[in-house]
Design a protein around this motif. Structure first.
Motif, PDB file in Angstrom:
ATOM      1  N   ASN A 198       0.819  -1.209   0.000  1.00  0.00           N
ATOM      2  CA  ASN A 198       0.000   0.000   0.000  1.00  0.00           C
ATOM      3  C   ASN A 198       0.850   1.256   0.000  1.00  0.00           C
ATOM      4  O   ASN A 198       0.586   2.199  -0.717  1.00  0.00           O
ATOM      5  CB  ASN A 198      -0.927  -0.005   1.223  1.00  0.00           C
ATOM      6  N   ASP A 199       1.879   1.296   0.836  1.00  0.00           N
ATOM      7  CA  ASP A 199       2.674   2.500   0.981  1.00  0.00           C
ATOM      8  C   ASP A 199       4.148   2.152   0.943  1.00  0.00           C
ATOM      9  O   ASP A 199       4.508   0.985   1.030  1.00  0.00           O
ATOM     10  CB  ASP A 199       2.333   3.222   2.289  1.00  0.00           C
ATOM     11  N   ALA A 200       4.974   3.165   0.836  1.00  0.00           N
ATOM     12  CA  ALA A 200       6.387   2.890   0.622  1.00  0.00           C
ATOM     13  C   ALA A 200       7.314   3.690   1.527  1.00  0.00           C
ATOM     14  O   ALA A 200       8.510   3.586   1.414  1.00  0.00           O
ATOM     15  CB  ALA A 200       6.745   3.152  -0.841  1.00  0.00           C
ATOM     16  N   PHE A 201       6.771   4.518   2.425  1.00  0.00           N
ATOM     17  CA  PHE A 201       7.622   5.306   3.316  1.00  0.00           C
ATOM     18  C   PHE A 201       7.867   4.552   4.625  1.00  0.00           C
ATOM     19  O   PHE A 201       6.954   3.966   5.201  1.00  0.00           O
ATOM     20  CB  PHE A 201       6.960   6.649   3.641  1.00  0.00           C
ATOM     21  N   TYR A 202       9.105   4.588   5.091  1.00  0.00           N
ATOM     22  CA  TYR A 202       9.397   4.005   6.385  1.00  0.00           C
ATOM     23  C   TYR A 202      10.638   4.672   6.981  1.00  0.00           C
ATOM     24  O   TYR A 202      11.434   5.304   6.288  1.00  0.00           O
ATOM     25  CB  TYR A 202       9.577   2.490   6.314  1.00  0.00           C
ATOM     26  N   THR A 203      10.776   4.559   8.287  1.00  0.00           N
ATOM     27  CA  THR A 203      11.932   5.137   8.966  1.00  0.00           C
ATOM     28  C   THR A 203      13.079   4.144   8.963  1.00  0.00           C
ATOM     29  O   THR A 203      12.884   2.931   8.947  1.00  0.00           O
ATOM     30  CB  THR A 203      11.588   5.509  10.422  1.00  0.00           C
ATOM     31  N   LYS A 214       2.939  -3.365   6.143  1.00  0.00           N
ATOM     32  CA  LYS A 214       3.933  -3.189   7.195  1.00  0.00           C
ATOM     33  C   LYS A 214       5.302  -3.582   6.672  1.00  0.00           C
ATOM     34  O   LYS A 214       5.435  -4.573   5.956  1.00  0.00           O
ATOM     35  CB  LYS A 214       3.574  -4.033   8.421  1.00  0.00           C
ATOM     36  N   TYR A 215       6.322  -2.809   7.057  1.00  0.00           N
ATOM     37  CA  TYR A 215       7.683  -3.041   6.591  1.00  0.00           C
ATOM     38  C   TYR A 215       8.594  -3.353   7.763  1.00  0.00           C
ATOM     39  O   TYR A 215       8.457  -2.804   8.850  1.00  0.00           O
ATOM     40  CB  TYR A 215       8.232  -1.806   5.881  1.00  0.00           C
ATOM     41  N   PHE A 216       9.557  -4.219   7.513  1.00  0.00           N
ATOM     42  CA  PHE A 216      10.617  -4.448   8.489  1.00  0.00           C
ATOM     43  C   PHE A 216      11.872  -4.884   7.740  1.00  0.00           C
ATOM     44  O   PHE A 216      11.817  -5.764   6.879  1.00  0.00           O
ATOM     45  CB  PHE A 216      10.239  -5.520   9.513  1.00  0.00           C
ATOM     46  N   ASN A 217      13.008  -4.246   8.051  1.00  0.00           N
ATOM     47  CA  ASN A 217      14.286  -4.582   7.427  1.00  0.00           C
ATOM     48  C   ASN A 217      15.368  -4.613   8.498  1.00  0.00           C
ATOM     49  O   ASN A 217      15.366  -3.792   9.427  1.00  0.00           O
ATOM     50  CB  ASN A 217      14.673  -3.542   6.362  1.00  0.00           C
ATOM     51  N   LYS A 241       2.891 -12.108   2.738  1.00  0.00           N
ATOM     52  CA  LYS A 241       4.237 -11.718   3.163  1.00  0.00           C
ATOM     53  C   LYS A 241       5.216 -11.956   2.024  1.00  0.00           C
ATOM     54  O   LYS A 241       5.204 -13.016   1.396  1.00  0.00           O
ATOM     55  CB  LYS A 241       4.693 -12.527   4.373  1.00  0.00           C
ATOM     56  N   TYR A 242       6.071 -10.958   1.780  1.00  0.00           N
ATOM     57  CA  TYR A 242       7.182 -11.131   0.847  1.00  0.00           C
ATOM     58  C   TYR A 242       8.463 -10.964   1.646  1.00  0.00           C
ATOM     59  O   TYR A 242       8.784  -9.865   2.118  1.00  0.00           O
ATOM     60  CB  TYR A 242       7.118 -10.129  -0.294  1.00  0.00           C
ATOM     61  N   ARG A 243       9.176 -12.064   1.843  1.00  0.00           N
ATOM     62  CA  ARG A 243      10.406 -12.056   2.636  1.00  0.00           C
ATOM     63  C   ARG A 243      11.610 -12.273   1.737  1.00  0.00           C
ATOM     64  O   ARG A 243      11.576 -13.113   0.840  1.00  0.00           O
ATOM     65  CB  ARG A 243      10.346 -13.148   3.704  1.00  0.00           C
ATOM     66  N   SER A 244      12.647 -11.508   1.987  1.00  0.00           N
ATOM     67  CA  SER A 244      13.844 -11.571   1.156  1.00  0.00           C
ATOM     68  C   SER A 244      15.078 -11.670   2.046  1.00  0.00           C
ATOM     69  O   SER A 244      15.274 -10.852   2.949  1.00  0.00           O
ATOM     70  CB  SER A 244      13.926 -10.331   0.265  1.00  0.00           C
ATOM     71  N   PHE A 245      15.911 -12.692   1.783  1.00  0.00           N
ATOM     72  CA  PHE A 245      17.169 -12.886   2.492  1.00  0.00           C
ATOM     73  C   PHE A 245      18.306 -12.593   1.505  1.00  0.00           C
ATOM     74  O   PHE A 245      18.429 -13.260   0.479  1.00  0.00           O
ATOM     75  CB  PHE A 245      17.272 -14.320   3.007  1.00  0.00           C
ATOM     76  N   LYS A 246      19.129 -11.604   1.834  1.00  0.00           N
ATOM     77  CA  LYS A 246      20.156 -11.155   0.897  1.00  0.00           C
ATOM     78  C   LYS A 246      21.531 -11.198   1.543  1.00  0.00           C
ATOM     79  O   LYS A 246      21.679 -11.031   2.753  1.00  0.00           O
ATOM     80  CB  LYS A 246      19.886  -9.714   0.441  1.00  0.00           C
ATOM     81  N   GLN A 273      11.147  -7.675   4.963  1.00  0.00           N
ATOM     82  CA  GLN A 273       9.810  -8.256   4.854  1.00  0.00           C
ATOM     83  C   GLN A 273       8.786  -7.148   4.671  1.00  0.00           C
ATOM     84  O   GLN A 273       8.856  -6.101   5.314  1.00  0.00           O
ATOM     85  CB  GLN A 273       9.454  -9.061   6.104  1.00  0.00           C
ATOM     86  N   VAL A 274       7.841  -7.380   3.782  1.00  0.00           N
ATOM     87  CA  VAL A 274       6.678  -6.511   3.650  1.00  0.00           C
ATOM     88  C   VAL A 274       5.447  -7.392   3.804  1.00  0.00           C
ATOM     89  O   VAL A 274       5.362  -8.468   3.211  1.00  0.00           O
ATOM     90  CB  VAL A 274       6.666  -5.761   2.298  1.00  0.00           C
ATOM     91  N   LYS A 275       4.511  -6.953   4.638  1.00  0.00           N
ATOM     92  CA  LYS A 275       3.285  -7.707   4.874  1.00  0.00           C
ATOM     93  C   LYS A 275       2.095  -6.850   4.479  1.00  0.00           C
ATOM     94  O   LYS A 275       2.005  -5.685   4.857  1.00  0.00           O
ATOM     95  CB  LYS A 275       3.169  -8.099   6.346  1.00  0.00           C
ATOM     96  N   GLY A 276       1.171  -7.429   3.737  1.00  0.00           N
ATOM     97  CA  GLY A 276      -0.017  -6.711   3.292  1.00  0.00           C
ATOM     98  C   GLY A 276       0.162  -6.165   1.890  1.00  0.00           C
ATOM     99  O   GLY A 276       0.906  -5.209   1.677  1.00  0.00           O
ATOM    100  N   LEU A 277      -0.492  -6.792   0.893  1.00  0.00           N
ATOM    101  CA  LEU A 277      -0.379  -6.383  -0.504  1.00  0.00           C
ATOM    102  C   LEU A 277      -1.769  -6.151  -1.085  1.00  0.00           C
ATOM    103  O   LEU A 277      -2.765  -6.640  -0.552  1.00  0.00           O
ATOM    104  CB  LEU A 277       0.345  -7.453  -1.324  1.00  0.00           C
ATOM    105  N   TYR A 278      -1.822  -5.391  -2.162  1.00  0.00           N
ATOM    106  CA  TYR A 278      -3.085  -5.218  -2.875  1.00  0.00           C
ATOM    107  C   TYR A 278      -2.841  -5.350  -4.371  1.00  0.00           C
ATOM    108  O   TYR A 278      -1.730  -5.126  -4.864  1.00  0.00           O
ATOM    109  CB  TYR A 278      -3.734  -3.867  -2.540  1.00  0.00           C
ATOM    110  N   PHE A 279      -3.901  -5.698  -5.102  1.00  0.00           N
ATOM    111  CA  PHE A 279      -3.814  -5.914  -6.544  1.00  0.00           C
ATOM    112  C   PHE A 279      -4.159  -4.603  -7.246  1.00  0.00           C
ATOM    113  O   PHE A 279      -5.315  -4.198  -7.312  1.00  0.00           O
ATOM    114  CB  PHE A 279      -4.798  -7.025  -6.930  1.00  0.00           C
TER     115      PHE A 279
END
Length: 361
Positions: free
Chosen positions: A86-91, A124-127, A179-184, A146-152
């Motif tokens: 939904n959104d892309a801003f985070y601290t 929701k975002y968490f890195n 949830k989209y989780r990415s391990f880098k 990880q980002v949780k909560g998506l829309y089409f």
């Protein structure tokens, strides 16, 4: 809902690229910066050693705001549909002590940074990640997001494929539990330069000390998991699939080689630019799709640092080409601003790290 029986959303999820004109403009700006940068304002080895010795007993902290643009592409009947947060801003927060960099980011409720659109649900975002040098030439980077909560985003266009061109209902398909989780990770070797030269390229927690040119080769590896798409909300109604499908997984491996320049400017200002072309391999796990192709990672930043407090802003582009751009074509934009300060670290912390440093030498 009927469309769930027609198509499995998780089958072909990946990132989708932005228009080529935007890529061309960014690349031209990057190379313009490179052409304008010259060398000067060098400090001698004695001054450099003195500053690093003093910096070993200081902690650097940064708080900032980032805008991240990610789009998951969905291929269906030769068309690309977009699945987005939904959104892309985070601290963001960065903490650095000696050779260890730690970063984490999220969207806290107190800051009210994100103004979620109720029709698109909440995201929701968490890195979390950290960077350190295994040796003066070898740098290690590890990161989880990880980002949780998506829309089409293209809900109406998708519904028209199923129910016909007369379908005009408003609203978005929401996947609140998705949830989209990415391990880098990345292991880089500095061919030209060392950890003293490269330290300020990591983030703003290091003060740029002199004009620097570095060349490195890195192996980048990434493992992605998209899961929990069973629950759907549409026009206020909630639908849940009884069958729990397995997550969609993919891996990406890239070999990056390139360089960066750091230029000190008057009155504690500086500029940094990095460009790394890459060769990569992608594989959609549990599906018959994989490919080799090319990409580009670039980073640019301008800032101010007087040794005690500092601020700056920059942009990052991670672009991957694809022979079939409906699958693994990627363009990820990141814009970041931040402000930070340094303070003396506690004596007992210095003693503990002195012991670790003696072992690592």
């Amino acid at each position: 809902m009927e469309f769930f029986r027609i198509f499995n959303f998780k089958k072909f999820i990946t990132f989708v690229g932005t228009p080529n004109s935007m890529k061309a403009k960014l690349l031209s700006c990057i190379f313009l910066y490179l052409s304008l940068i010259s060398y000067g304002q060098e400090i001698n080895d004695e001054q450099l050693k003195k500053y690093i010795d003093e910096d070993n007993n200081k902690i650097s902290v940064v708080t900032g705001l980032s805008y991240l643009h990610n789009t998951f592409g969905l291929l269906y009947q030769d068309k690309i549909f977009r699945l987005r947060p939904n959104d892309a801003f985070y601290t963001e927060f960065f903490l650095r002590y000696r050779w260890l960099d730690v970063s984490f980011s999220f969207a806290p409720k107190l800051t009210r940074i994100n103004n979620d659109d109720p029709e698109k649900g909440k995201s929701k975002y968490f890195n979390f990640g950290f960077t350190f040098f295994l040796s003066p030439k070898l740098r290690q980077y590890i990161y989880f997001s990880q980002v949780k909560g998506l829309y089409f985003q293209d809900t109406k266009e998708f519904m028209r494929l199923i129910y016909g061109e007369n379908y005009n209902e408003e609203g978005y398909l929401q996947f609140p539990d998705a949830k989209y989780r990415s391990f880098k990770g990345e292991t880089s070797y500095l061919w030209i330069g060392n950890k003293t030269d490269y330290r300020s390229f990591n983030n703003m927690t290091y003060k740029p000390l002199k004009d620097v040119f570095v060349v490195s080769t890195g192996l980048f590896y990434q493992y992605n998991v998209l899961s929990d798409l069973n629950k759907t909300i549409y026009q206020g109604d909630t639908f849940t699939e009884s069958e729990n499908d397995s997550p969609s997984k993919d891996i990406r491996i890239a070999l990056r080689s390139g360089g960066g320049v750091q230029k000190k400017i008057k009155n504690n200002w500086y500029a940094i630019v990095e460009v790394y072309p890459e060769l990569y391999y992608s594989k959609l796990i549990d599906d018959d799709f994989h490919e080799f192709n090319i990409g580009l990672y670039s980073n640019a930043r301008i800032g101010y640092d007087n040794g005690k407090w500092f601020f700056g802003g920059g942009t990052q582009l991670n672009w991957i080409n694809s022979s079939n751009e409906n699958f693994y074509s990627t363009t990820q934009w990141l814009f970041r601003v931040g402000i930070g300060f340094r303070f003396n670290s506690p004596t007992f912390v210095n003693r503990k790290f002195d012991k670790i440093d003696n072992v690592l030498k």
